[in-house]
Design an enzyme around this catalytic site. Structure first.
Site, PDB file in Angstrom:
ATOM      1  N   HIS A  83      26.653 115.697  28.039  1.00  0.00           N
ATOM      2  CA  HIS A  83      25.504 115.165  28.524  1.00  0.00           C
ATOM      3  C   HIS A  83      24.358 115.876  28.251  1.00  0.00           C
ATOM      4  O   HIS A  83      24.465 117.109  28.350  1.00  0.00           O
ATOM      5  CB  HIS A  83      25.561 114.633  29.991  1.00  0.00           C
ATOM      6  CG  HIS A  83      24.590 114.042  30.640  1.00  0.00           C
ATOM      7  ND1 HIS A  83      23.266 114.397  30.958  1.00  0.00           N
ATOM      8  CD2 HIS A  83      24.394 112.553  30.931  1.00  0.00           C
ATOM      9  CE1 HIS A  83      22.379 113.497  31.428  1.00  0.00           C
ATOM     10  NE2 HIS A  83      23.323 112.238  31.543  1.00  0.00           N
ATOM     11  N   SER A 127      17.692 105.016  31.443  1.00  0.00           N
ATOM     12  CA  SER A 127      17.033 104.192  32.298  1.00  0.00           C
ATOM     13  C   SER A 127      17.337 102.762  32.327  1.00  0.00           C
ATOM     14  O   SER A 127      16.632 101.800  32.487  1.00  0.00           O
ATOM     15  CB  SER A 127      15.567 104.075  31.965  1.00  0.00           C
ATOM     16  OG  SER A 127      14.940 105.515  32.099  1.00  0.00           O
ATOM     17  N   GLU A 155      21.897 116.916  30.142  1.00  0.00           N
ATOM     18  CA  GLU A 155      21.484 117.968  31.142  1.00  0.00           C
ATOM     19  C   GLU A 155      22.405 119.130  30.870  1.00  0.00           C
ATOM     20  O   GLU A 155      22.080 120.116  31.288  1.00  0.00           O
ATOM     21  CB  GLU A 155      21.766 117.036  32.452  1.00  0.00           C
ATOM     22  CG  GLU A 155      20.442 116.203  32.702  1.00  0.00           C
ATOM     23  CD  GLU A 155      20.829 115.078  33.724  1.00  0.00           C
ATOM     24  OE1 GLU A 155      21.828 115.111  34.552  1.00  0.00           O
ATOM     25  OE2 GLU A 155      19.946 114.111  33.728  1.00  0.00           O
ATOM     26  N   GLU A 191      22.265 108.469  24.037  1.00  0.00           N
ATOM     27  CA  GLU A 191      21.097 108.551  25.338  1.00  0.00           C
ATOM     28  C   GLU A 191      19.977 109.338  24.869  1.00  0.00           C
ATOM     29  O   GLU A 191      20.171 110.773  24.843  1.00  0.00           O
ATOM     30  CB  GLU A 191      21.995 109.258  26.470  1.00  0.00           C
ATOM     31  CG  GLU A 191      23.104 108.629  27.101  1.00  0.00           C
ATOM     32  CD  GLU A 191      23.220 109.091  28.224  1.00  0.00           C
ATOM     33  OE1 GLU A 191      23.223 108.219  29.196  1.00  0.00           O
ATOM     34  OE2 GLU A 191      23.247 110.461  28.837  1.00  0.00           O
ATOM     35  N   ASN A 225      27.188 107.313  36.150  1.00  0.00           N
ATOM     36  CA  ASN A 225      27.196 108.962  36.014  1.00  0.00           C
ATOM     37  C   ASN A 225      26.254 109.203  37.237  1.00  0.00           C
ATOM     38  O   ASN A 225      25.174 109.045  37.335  1.00  0.00           O
ATOM     39  CB  ASN A 225      26.432 109.355  34.840  1.00  0.00           C
ATOM     40  CG  ASN A 225      26.278 110.957  34.804  1.00  0.00           C
ATOM     41  OD1 ASN A 225      27.060 111.516  35.732  1.00  0.00           O
ATOM     42  ND2 ASN A 225      25.327 111.693  34.013  1.00  0.00           N
ATOM     43  N   TRP A 226      27.272 109.643  38.003  1.00  0.00           N
ATOM     44  CA  TRP A 226      26.373 109.962  39.406  1.00  0.00           C
ATOM     45  C   TRP A 226      25.838 111.273  39.589  1.00  0.00           C
ATOM     46  O   TRP A 226      25.055 111.710  40.695  1.00  0.00           O
ATOM     47  CB  TRP A 226      27.601 109.904  40.583  1.00  0.00           C
ATOM     48  CG  TRP A 226      27.955 108.420  41.020  1.00  0.00           C
ATOM     49  CD1 TRP A 226      27.757 107.284  40.274  1.00  0.00           C
ATOM     50  CD2 TRP A 226      29.117 108.335  41.867  1.00  0.00           C
ATOM     51  NE1 TRP A 226      28.454 106.331  40.911  1.00  0.00           N
ATOM     52  CE2 TRP A 226      29.277 106.929  41.865  1.00  0.00           C
ATOM     53  CE3 TRP A 226      29.866 109.039  42.918  1.00  0.00           C
ATOM     54  CZ2 TRP A 226      30.260 106.173  42.755  1.00  0.00           C
ATOM     55  CZ3 TRP A 226      30.756 108.243  43.679  1.00  0.00           C
ATOM     56  CH2 TRP A 226      31.077 107.034  43.613  1.00  0.00           C
ATOM     57  N   LYS A 227      26.017 112.133  38.642  1.00  0.00           N
ATOM     58  CA  LYS A 227      25.425 113.228  38.633  1.00  0.00           C
ATOM     59  C   LYS A 227      25.523 114.240  39.693  1.00  0.00           C
ATOM     60  O   LYS A 227      26.942 114.049  40.259  1.00  0.00           O
ATOM     61  CB  LYS A 227      24.041 113.584  38.298  1.00  0.00           C
ATOM     62  CG  LYS A 227      23.684 112.460  37.015  1.00  0.00           C
ATOM     63  CD  LYS A 227      22.288 112.529  36.568  1.00  0.00           C
ATOM     64  CE  LYS A 227      22.068 111.560  35.611  1.00  0.00           C
ATOM     65  NZ  LYS A 227      20.730 111.515  34.906  1.00  0.00           N
ATOM     66  N   GLY A 250      22.785 106.408  34.850  1.00  0.00           N
ATOM     67  CA  GLY A 250      22.298 107.134  36.046  1.00  0.00           C
ATOM     68  C   GLY A 250      21.920 106.652  37.351  1.00  0.00           C
ATOM     69  O   GLY A 250      22.690 106.259  38.043  1.00  0.00           O
ATOM     70  N   GLY A 251      20.697 106.791  37.402  1.00  0.00           N
ATOM     71  CA  GLY A 251      20.028 106.151  38.747  1.00  0.00           C
ATOM     72  C   GLY A 251      20.440 104.836  39.288  1.00  0.00           C
ATOM     73  O   GLY A 251      20.782 104.689  40.341  1.00  0.00           O
ATOM     74  N   GLY A 272      16.200 109.189  32.935  1.00  0.00           N
ATOM     75  CA  GLY A 272      15.500 109.331  34.388  1.00  0.00           C
ATOM     76  C   GLY A 272      14.118 109.250  34.250  1.00  0.00           C
ATOM     77  O   GLY A 272      13.488 109.715  35.352  1.00  0.00           O
TER      78      GLY A 272
HETATM   79  C1  PEP Z   1      22.280 109.540  32.241  1.00  0.00           C
HETATM   80  O1  PEP Z   1      21.903 110.428  32.999  1.00  0.00           O
HETATM   81  O2  PEP Z   1      23.162 109.491  31.632  1.00  0.00           O
HETATM   82  C2  PEP Z   1      21.236 108.370  32.624  1.00  0.00           C
HETATM   83  C3  PEP Z   1      21.432 107.480  31.403  1.00  0.00           C
HETATM   84  O3  PEP Z   1      20.460 108.410  33.488  1.00  0.00           O
HETATM   85  P1  PEP Z   1      19.389 107.242  33.917  1.00  0.00           P
HETATM   86  O4  PEP Z   1      20.080 105.879  33.933  1.00  0.00           O
HETATM   87  O5  PEP Z   1      19.034 107.558  35.353  1.00  0.00           O
HETATM   88  O6  PEP Z   1      18.004 107.435  33.016  1.00  0.00           O
END
Ligand code: PEP
Length: 253
Positions: A98, A215, A100, A170, A12-14, A236-237, A176
């Site tokens: 998600h 994470s 967010e 999640e 997920n590049w956001k 994500g990251g 994050g």
């Molecule tokens: C996400 O936003 O779906 C996510 C899992 O982010 P991260 O891996 O950065 O925690």
């Protein structure tokens, strides 16, 4: 992960990457994942890079998902994107709910259920995100929250189509933050979600893919995907860099 379910690693590049940056990413990713053919690979670029990514991944095993969609076919919804607009681009699926989007844009279980149902009626696959806050976990209401999110989210999907949805567990406190759930916490929540689905349909529960997100990184990918009820990762990251994302794909194979 059960051998009957193919693992998925989804990035997920956001709100990251211009089209030029996305092209650079995909040129770095494709040669690194050609041999990991037992794993489904998904990238979720921002809307502006979807068309370019569909073109650049055509013929490869990488699927392209959007990060959000509106359930209405068309209308006066400034800034929104319809399912037909994504289908026209040959996008494969959409992330729904998600944390967010739930937290920053007030998406709720009832509105998300409509999106999941609209996607099931389309050519796009829904990837429904659920997860508790730290306060809910500490208060012992995590299971109640997951029950609400999963049962309402899937409430408009016929039982014989539930397995077409992918669920991402999640925990919001792990997104994050660098604070990954322990293997026990991830397994317990994924197993709980599978048991909830079994209340609707035992065969759907056996087939549906449940991912962990929060994470996840190359160092913990193999352990998480090795859990009995975890069928992959929503990342994500660590999905923004082709080498680290590819490492996670290979670790899931
Ligand atoms: C996400 O936003 O779906 C996510 C899992 O982010 P991260 O891996 O950065 O925690």
């Amino acid at each position: 992960m059960s051998s009957s379910r193919r693992p998925v690693i989804a990035g997920n590049w956001k709100m990251h990457k211009t089209i030029a940056e996305a092209e650079q990413f995909i040129q770095g990713l494709l040669p690194r994942v050609t041999t990991a053919d037992s794993v489904d690979v998904v990238i979720c670029p921002p809307f502006t890079a979807l068309g370019a990514m569909v073109d650049s991944t055509r013929g490869s095993r990488v699927e392209v998902y959007a990060q959000h969609v509106n359930d209405q076919p068309e209308g006066a919804f400034t800034g929104e994107i319809s399912i037909a607009m994504l289908e026209e681009l040959d996008v494969h699926g959409v992330i729904i709910g998600h944390s967010e989007r739930r937290g920053l844009y007030a998406e709720n279980d009832v509105s998300l259920a409509k999106k999941v149902a609209a996607l099931i009626d389309s050519s796009l696959a829904p990837l429904l995100c659920v997860g508790e806050t730290e306060a809910e976990r500490d208060a012992g209401t995590m299971e109640a929250r997951l029950r609400e999110q999963v049962t309402t989210g899937l409430s408009e999907v016929p039982s014989d189509r539930i397995a077409e949805v992918t669920i991402a567990y999640e925990p919001i406190w792990a997104i994050g933050t660098g604070r990954v759930a322990t293997a026990d916490q991830a397994q317990e929540a994924c197993a709980f979600i599978r048991a909830l689905i079994a209340e609707r349909d035992a065969s759907a529960a056996e087939q549906i893919r449940i991912l962990y997100g929060g994470s996840a990184k190359p160092e913990n990918a193999a352990e998480l995907v090795g859990l009995a009820d975890c069928d992959g990762l929503l990342v994500g990251g660590a999905s923004l860099d082709p080498a680290s994302f590819a490492e996670m794909v290979v670790a899931a194979g």
